[in-house]
Design a protein around this motif. Sequence first.
Motif, short mmCIF file in Angstrom:
data_model
loop_
_atom_site.label_atom_id
_atom_site.label_comp_id
_atom_site.label_asym_id
_atom_site.label_seq_id
_atom_site.Cartn_x
_atom_site.Cartn_y
_atom_site.Cartn_z
N PRO A 76 8.08 -0.90 6.49
CA PRO A 76 6.85 -1.14 7.25
C PRO A 76 6.99 -0.59 8.67
O PRO A 76 8.09 -0.57 9.22
N THR A 77 5.88 -0.10 9.22
CA THR A 77 5.96 0.46 10.59
C THR A 77 6.02 -0.69 11.60
O THR A 77 6.27 -0.49 12.76
N THR A 115 1.02 4.14 -2.98
CA THR A 115 0.88 5.58 -2.72
C THR A 115 2.01 6.37 -3.36
O THR A 115 1.78 7.39 -4.03
N GLU A 116 3.25 5.87 -3.19
CA GLU A 116 4.41 6.58 -3.75
C GLU A 116 4.37 6.59 -5.28
O GLU A 116 4.64 7.60 -5.91
N ILE A 117 4.01 5.45 -5.87
CA ILE A 117 3.98 5.36 -7.34
C ILE A 117 2.88 6.25 -7.90
O ILE A 117 3.08 6.99 -8.87
N GLU A 123 0.83 -1.22 0.00
CA GLU A 123 0.00 0.00 0.00
C GLU A 123 0.86 1.26 0.00
O GLU A 123 0.55 2.24 -0.68
N LYS A 124 1.96 1.22 0.74
CA LYS A 124 2.85 2.41 0.77
C LYS A 124 3.53 2.61 -0.60
O LYS A 124 3.67 3.73 -1.08
N LEU A 169 1.27 -5.67 -5.82
CA LEU A 169 1.44 -4.28 -6.24
C LEU A 169 0.91 -4.08 -7.66
O LEU A 169 0.18 -3.12 -7.94
N GLU A 170 1.19 -5.03 -8.53
CA GLU A 170 0.69 -4.98 -9.92
C GLU A 170 -0.83 -4.91 -9.93
O GLU A 170 -1.45 -4.08 -10.60
#
Length: 143
Positions: free
Chosen positions: A141-142, A62-64, A58-59, A101-102
């Motif tokens: 990851p957090t 967001t960046e992409i 998910e992160k 991710l894809e």
Amino acid sequence: MRMLLIHSDYLEYEVKDRALKNPEPISEEQKKGRLDEVLAVFISVEKVDETNPEEVVEKALTEIKDVAGQVKANRVFVYPFAHLSSELAKPDVALDVLRKLEERLRDEGFEVKRAPFGYYKAFKLSCKGHPLAELSRTIVPTG
Ligand SMILES: Nc1ncnc2c1ncn2[C@@H]1O[C@H](COS(=O)(=O)NC(=O)[C@@H](N)CO)[C@@H](O)[C@H]1O
């Protein structure tokens, strides 16, 4: 996860040989691929990502999306690349993260290709060279 994002006129690859004992099974058609006018994203999935792969996906999404919006790219090429980190995740975790991710990029409306996982590949890339054409992101990851 380490990402190198290159806004490109095109990215094309050709599978040469297997780099892992058990690379991802691919069709004849997947042995070559090309996208024009594309945001190429070279990705090393890292050991630390194994603690929370879903969050890392998910992160990364967001960046992409952020970079694609800035460079006005609606095509994304997800390219497994084991040379952006010295702490690589296990191949099965890495492949799962890249597949997810894809899928999420497609959910968001991007035209997406993903280069085959676990193979040596020849590739050609034409970077556009504008100020935002070469970017990198690190995702952790957090936990
Ligand atoms: N953590 C990872 N992130 C991204 N791609 C990976 C990862 N692990 C493996 N790969 C994929 O598997 C290919 C080979 O991985 S590698 O680490 O470079 N090489 C090897 O593991 C073996 N050649 C032993 O060194 C990479 O080119 C890439 O396609």
